[in-house]
Design an enzyme around this catalytic site. Sequence first.
Site, short mmCIF file in Angstrom:
data_model
loop_
_atom_site.label_atom_id
_atom_site.label_comp_id
_atom_site.label_asym_id
_atom_site.label_seq_id
_atom_site.Cartn_x
_atom_site.Cartn_y
_atom_site.Cartn_z
N ASN A 163 13.90 66.72 -2.64
CA ASN A 163 13.58 67.83 -3.37
C ASN A 163 13.97 69.22 -2.67
O ASN A 163 14.45 69.35 -1.60
CB ASN A 163 11.83 68.03 -2.96
CG ASN A 163 11.23 69.23 -3.83
OD1 ASN A 163 11.45 69.24 -5.19
ND2 ASN A 163 10.75 70.34 -3.13
N GLY A 165 13.19 72.92 -3.11
CA GLY A 165 12.09 73.95 -3.47
C GLY A 165 12.18 75.17 -2.93
O GLY A 165 12.65 75.66 -1.84
N TYR A 167 10.12 78.17 -1.24
CA TYR A 167 9.06 78.59 -0.65
C TYR A 167 9.12 79.69 0.26
O TYR A 167 10.03 79.87 0.71
CB TYR A 167 8.44 77.41 0.19
CG TYR A 167 8.33 76.04 -0.42
CD1 TYR A 167 7.34 75.71 -1.59
CD2 TYR A 167 9.25 75.22 -0.30
CE1 TYR A 167 7.50 74.57 -2.33
CE2 TYR A 167 9.38 73.92 -0.89
CZ TYR A 167 8.50 73.75 -2.15
OH TYR A 167 8.54 72.24 -2.71
N ARG A 168 7.79 80.45 0.31
CA ARG A 168 7.84 81.84 1.26
C ARG A 168 7.91 81.19 2.52
O ARG A 168 7.28 80.47 2.83
CB ARG A 168 6.89 82.75 0.71
CG ARG A 168 5.55 82.31 1.22
CD ARG A 168 4.38 83.40 0.74
NE ARG A 168 3.37 83.38 1.68
CZ ARG A 168 2.33 83.61 1.09
NH1 ARG A 168 2.16 83.77 0.00
NH2 ARG A 168 1.17 83.51 1.97
N GLU A 227 17.31 68.50 -8.44
CA GLU A 227 17.66 69.85 -8.35
C GLU A 227 18.98 69.79 -8.64
O GLU A 227 19.65 70.62 -9.45
CB GLU A 227 16.97 70.70 -7.42
CG GLU A 227 15.47 70.80 -7.58
CD GLU A 227 14.48 69.89 -7.22
OE1 GLU A 227 15.15 68.77 -6.48
OE2 GLU A 227 13.27 69.96 -7.36
N GLU A 276 3.19 89.36 -3.23
CA GLU A 276 3.77 88.38 -3.99
C GLU A 276 3.77 88.96 -5.52
O GLU A 276 3.81 90.06 -5.77
CB GLU A 276 2.63 87.46 -4.02
CG GLU A 276 2.38 86.20 -3.14
CD GLU A 276 3.54 85.37 -3.16
OE1 GLU A 276 4.34 85.39 -3.88
OE2 GLU A 276 3.62 84.43 -2.09
#
Lengths: 477, 75
Positions: A163, A165, A167-168, A227, A276
């Site tokens: 994966n 991804g 993310y914060r 991805e 956010e």
Amino acid sequence: MEGNSLRGFLEKLEQAGQLVHYTDEVMPEPDIRRIGRAAVDIAAGNTGPAVLLENIKGYKGKRVAINVLGTWANNAVMLGMDKDTPLKDQFFEFARRWAGGSDGELKWIKDAPCQEVKITKDINLYEILPLFRVNKYDAGFYFSKASVVTRDPEDPDNVDKQNVGMYRIQVQGPDTLGIQVLPFHDGGIHLRKAEEMGKALPVAVCLGVHPVISLMASAPLQYDQSEYKYAAAFMGAPQILTKTLTANLDIPAYTEIVLEGEFVPRERFVEGPFGEFPGSYSGSRRQFRIKLNTVTTRKNPIFENLYVGRPWTEHDTLIGLNTSATLYFQLRETMPEVKAVNAIYQHGLTIIVATDNRFGAYAKTVGMRLASTPHGTSYAKNIILVDGDVDPFNLVQVMWALSTRVRPQKDVIVIPNTPGMPLDPCSEPPGIGGKLIIDATTPAAPEISREVRMVDSIPEAEPYQKILVDLQKAAAR
Amino acid sequence: MKCVRCLTDNAAKVAEAPDGSKAWEVYTCNRCNFVWRSTEEPEVIDPEKRDPWFQLAGVEIESIPVFSPVPPLKK
Ligand SMILES: [Zn+2]
């Protein structure tokens, strides 16, 4: 193969007049935040440039790139289009590339540029990277545009289940990261499996990649879709990867900065708040932690980060068209009348769909279908339906449709108490919400509408636009 | 030293400006994980001027919610 890299993309932006070098001295805070905010605010997210900050107080010689994909002009450059391309045309080009699926080609190289510099002891990220606080009340210095690579610990050789991804991530110590990965994320599945086995999951955090990698990292791809292969298909060129030094992880070979380490298993640590994408702060939570063991970089690396906060921001541009394209293809599987989907607002909390009516009141069914797609279930709060010949990316046309098509007593539906999006500040309790469907399409039989004749749109007028713009440019000389 | 957010004595200096300019220092709290730079605005680094909404003074770490619970071990 710089075309596959952040640097290659910055070159393309520069050629298009969409990159500026900021050489005056700036403070890490609050100046970088303000410059990032300003870059995306120019013409409301449409034409502002990417900014390369080259003179940061205390970080002499280090560089920050911000707003790289912040605006639609930069997005058009990524799609290989003229920077003035209207958003609807960008959407169709994006959807065409997106339809390429997950069968792109991958290539691996050794001695990759991302490993030109290796740091394996005394790692101190506060000194290695020109970090800055993105929003005033964030808990610290965050990576807001990191691509995080993990493998399925039960199937560690499977490249498709690997994966990537977004993310914060908060830098919580010189070699320590706090990271928010939620259970439904693909990375969250890897973490749950590793923790069930009591194992530390290896991870690579990539900073400074080509925007198409960022795009795929933030897209809701299926669990066993790569991805990297998606990115290769999207770009029409192989993705060039290399292996991390300490684990069996694949990383883009031209990444500016790679942080290698492991998740600390079965413990949680305070993280947040963080400003956010809905324009509100998340609260403090106890989240996952990563301990780093190796940092590799290109020579003279560029630290790329994005400003996120009150919209419009780069976060909105980054996820806008992949959210739109995903929903567009899902709706069209059974509803070919759908012409275009605009889900660029707050990750699709508000969505406009252009659709023909197969029969009377059909558009409302399209709205309900949208509300029950995987993404629409918790997002898709405000759904607006417009006729197939209305451009859902052109808010002048959408407002016209609302003004002249909506019969409030028939066309406005509120469905209370449905799943909601916890980051939506008015989702109460967080995770519970409602749906609003506004049908602004023209009624079709057997529904009866008033007899009127609308003025035609004039497609033949379009070519004259270019003629007039060229005349205007000539007149300005 | 004292953390500006949770006000406990768990903070320490972790970095100085790497170019040797002494332009600033960075501090972290190893209890609430707040991180700050000495040159930031008073509303960020002065406990008296910080918005109380964002303070964690008197908050037990164990009372802070967890988003991803630790799963049972599988043998
Ligand atoms: Zn603290």
